[in-house]
Write a protein that holds these residues in place. Structure first.
Motif, PDB file in Angstrom:
ATOM      1  N   ILE A  13     -17.201 -10.400  23.841  1.00 47.22           N
ATOM      2  CA  ILE A  13     -17.782  -9.597  22.841  1.00 47.22           C
ATOM      3  C   ILE A  13     -19.062 -10.394  22.388  1.00 47.22           C
ATOM      4  N   LEU A  14     -18.944 -11.408  21.953  1.00 47.66           N
ATOM      5  CA  LEU A  14     -20.052 -12.386  21.625  1.00 47.66           C
ATOM      6  C   LEU A  14     -21.270 -12.641  22.652  1.00 47.66           C
ATOM      7  N   GLY A  32     -22.889  -3.588  21.332  1.00 47.47           N
ATOM      8  CA  GLY A  32     -21.718  -4.668  21.787  1.00 47.47           C
ATOM      9  C   GLY A  32     -21.182  -5.116  20.552  1.00 47.47           C
ATOM     10  N   VAL A  33     -21.646  -6.232  20.182  1.00 44.05           N
ATOM     11  CA  VAL A  33     -20.958  -6.836  19.165  1.00 44.05           C
ATOM     12  C   VAL A  33     -20.822  -5.927  17.885  1.00 44.05           C
ATOM     13  N   GLY A  34     -19.733  -5.913  17.061  1.00 48.56           N
ATOM     14  CA  GLY A  34     -19.479  -5.139  15.878  1.00 48.56           C
ATOM     15  C   GLY A  34     -19.939  -5.510  14.793  1.00 48.56           C
ATOM     16  N   TRP A 130      -8.366  -5.626  19.061  1.00 46.77           N
ATOM     17  CA  TRP A 130      -9.369  -6.431  18.761  1.00 46.77           C
ATOM     18  C   TRP A 130      -9.170  -7.559  19.999  1.00 46.77           C
ATOM     19  N   ASN A 183     -10.078  -1.196  15.640  1.00 48.22           N
ATOM     20  CA  ASN A 183     -11.049  -2.058  16.618  1.00 48.22           C
ATOM     21  C   ASN A 183     -10.000  -2.282  17.835  1.00 48.22           C
ATOM     22  N   TYR A 214     -12.751  -3.525   7.825  1.00 52.50           N
ATOM     23  CA  TYR A 214     -13.718  -2.379   7.883  1.00 52.50           C
ATOM     24  C   TYR A 214     -13.609  -1.606   6.681  1.00 52.50           C
ATOM     25  N   LYS A 246     -18.232  -7.020   6.917  1.00 50.57           N
ATOM     26  CA  LYS A 246     -18.744  -5.901   7.528  1.00 50.57           C
ATOM     27  C   LYS A 246     -18.985  -4.799   6.113  1.00 50.57           C
ATOM     28  N   PHE A 348     -16.397   1.705  16.083  1.00 46.82           N
ATOM     29  CA  PHE A 348     -15.939   1.530  17.273  1.00 46.82           C
ATOM     30  C   PHE A 348     -15.362   2.948  17.959  1.00 46.82           C
ATOM     31  N   ARG A 374     -15.961   0.047  25.055  1.00 49.63           N
ATOM     32  CA  ARG A 374     -15.940   0.058  23.580  1.00 49.63           C
ATOM     33  C   ARG A 374     -17.368   0.027  23.030  1.00 49.63           C
TER      34      ARG A 374
HETATM   35  C1  LMR Z   1     -16.294  -7.121  17.184  1.00 44.95           C
HETATM   36  O1  LMR Z   1     -15.299  -6.826  17.440  1.00 44.95           O
HETATM   37  O2  LMR Z   1     -17.424  -6.907  17.651  1.00 44.95           O
HETATM   38  C2  LMR Z   1     -16.613  -8.146  15.830  1.00 44.95           C
HETATM   39  O3  LMR Z   1     -15.388  -8.080  14.891  1.00 44.95           O
HETATM   40  C3  LMR Z   1     -17.201  -9.350  16.103  1.00 44.95           C
HETATM   41  C4  LMR Z   1     -16.276 -10.134  16.699  1.00 44.95           C
HETATM   42  O4  LMR Z   1     -16.209 -11.528  16.327  1.00 44.95           O
HETATM   43  O5  LMR Z   1     -15.711 -10.186  17.883  1.00 44.95           O
END
Ligand code: LMR
Length: 396
Positions: A13-14, A32-34, A130, A183, A214, A246, A348, A374
């Motif tokens: 993700i990051l 991408g990143v949330g 997640w 997520n 969230y 968030k 998401f 996602r």
């Molecule tokens: C995500 O799911 O994109 C966020 O929660 C950021 C992360 O640390 O993954």
């Protein structure tokens, strides 16, 4: 000792943020990143946070350590935001709240606390969840077991299969639930389903462990807390790991909390002391800055109003973008029915694309999304929606 160490690939993700930044395509889209993004694609500092930050900067006369559990006002307002002002658990002194570094730090602190006291405890985790839940929880020593959650064919909750799997969870086990805005899929439990999981927990004795990252971005601050408040009322024990990344936009300041609901006020004090002792073993004392800002905002009626208005605007924008994407895909003649995106909550949704289709979007169209398909809905805006919809249509 380092000779045999192999490099790890970037985080799934990051790592997308770094790849997006490097991309020179002027049409690139970051889903991408949330993190919440505004119409110009910026992840903003909220207005109430800016004001509180200025005030804090003027007032602060020391950087000495804060109390291990966090500032008193932070604890008070976090408990009330999660559980509601008049929750019986607060009245009965059956909950403790401990400041922790962000949502991940809170998850980890709670997991370490459980594992310290009951090594190798089993935790049921939704499939999907997640991406970081699995490494974060399993490296604390907990034993993970997945339970089915989402039906990729129907794009909806697989509730019967979930309940069937959770029948095996018994006393001493944890069940990880997403408080709201799941997520990665955005499909949440409804009121009846929360009740059914609560009843199952009462019957079989497992302890729910709710991740609340969230709150306020789905249907509203109180609405998004429905399941956790119900469980806190009906069950003897509950763990909540929450985050202000968030809903206050405090991502990099790492502000979260571990809230423990116990059967009585005596066990509550014992558990709270063990949670701070666990934190002492890991990182000693928590970071203070973001927690002071949250407490200052929630202790000031005008700042709370400003924050609440902005949060409402964010939520409305996300829900509007969900509608806009569904309509746009229909408008350009995409046959696949994407209306499920409109029913899902939070940042998401899965587009329901294959790994290959996702790779094409990333590599050929510079549209960045997680490999599972996602998307971060908040990354959509008026400037990129046409390009995004056309690109999805092409890969389909
Ligand atoms: C995500 O799911 O994109 C966020 O929660 C950021 C992360 O640390 O993954």
């Amino acid at each position: 000792m380092f000779d045999s160490i192999e490099a790890r690939p970037p985080d799934p993700i990051l790592g997308l943020s770094a790849a997006y930044k490097k991309d020179t395509n002027p049409n690139k889209v970051d889903l991408g990143v949330g993190v919440y993004k505004d119409e110009s694609g910026n992840c903003p500092v909220m207005a109430a946070v800016k004001t509180a930050e200025r005030r804090k900067c003027d007032e602060e006369d020391s950087k000495s350590y804060i109390a291990q559990a966090g500032p008193e006002l932070y604890i008070k307002y976090t408990s009330e935001l999660l559980l509601g002002n008049a929750h019986p658990v607060l009245r009965d002194g059956r909950s403790s709240c401990t400041l922790a570094p962000g949502g991940s730090g809170s998850l980890r602190l709670a997991a370490e606390f459980v594992n310290n006291n009951a090594p190798g405890t089993k935790i049921y985790v939704s499939d999907p969840s997640w991406a970081n839940h699995v490494p974060l929880l399993s490296s604390s020593g907990l034993k993970l077991e997945l339970y089915p959650y989402y039906n990729y064919e129907t794009h909806s909750l697989n509730f019967d299969a979930m309940m069937d799997a959770l029948k095996s969870a018994t006393k001493g086990d944890l069940v990880l639930l997403h408080g709201c805005c799941h997520n990665p899929c955005g499909a949440d439990l409804n009121a009846d389903q929360w009740q059914a999981v609560t009843d199952l927990s009462l019957k079989n004795g497992f302890t729910p462990f709710i991740d609340v990252a969230y709150q306020g971005l789905g249907d509203g601050l109180d609405e998004d807390a429905y399941g956790m408040r119900l469980m806190a009322e009906k069950l003897p024990e509950l763990i909540i790991a929450s985050s202000y990344s968030k809903n206050f936009g405090l991502y990099r300041d790492r502000v979260g909390a571990v809230t423990m609901v116990t059967a009585n006020s005596e066990s509550c004090r014992a558990v709270a002391s063990q949670v701070v002792a666990t934190a002492r073993e890991i990182y000693s004392v928590p970071p203070a800055h973001g927690a002071f800002l949250v407490a200052m905002i929630l202790d000031d009626a005008e700042l709370t109003r400003v924050w609440n208005d902005e949060l409402t605007e964010m939520r409305d924008r996300i829900n509007g973008l969900r509608r806009m994407l569904v309509e746009k895909l229909k408008e350009i003649g995409v046959e696949k029915d994407f209306s499920f995106i409109q029913n899902e909550k939070g940042l998401f949704s899965f587009l329901g694309l294959s790994k290959e289709q996702v790779a094409t979007l990333v590599n050929d169209y510079s549209i960045y999304l997680v490999g599972s398909s996602r998307i971060n809905v908040a990354g959509i805006n008026n400037a990129n929606i046409d390009y995004l919809a056309q690109s999805i249509a092409k890969v389909l």
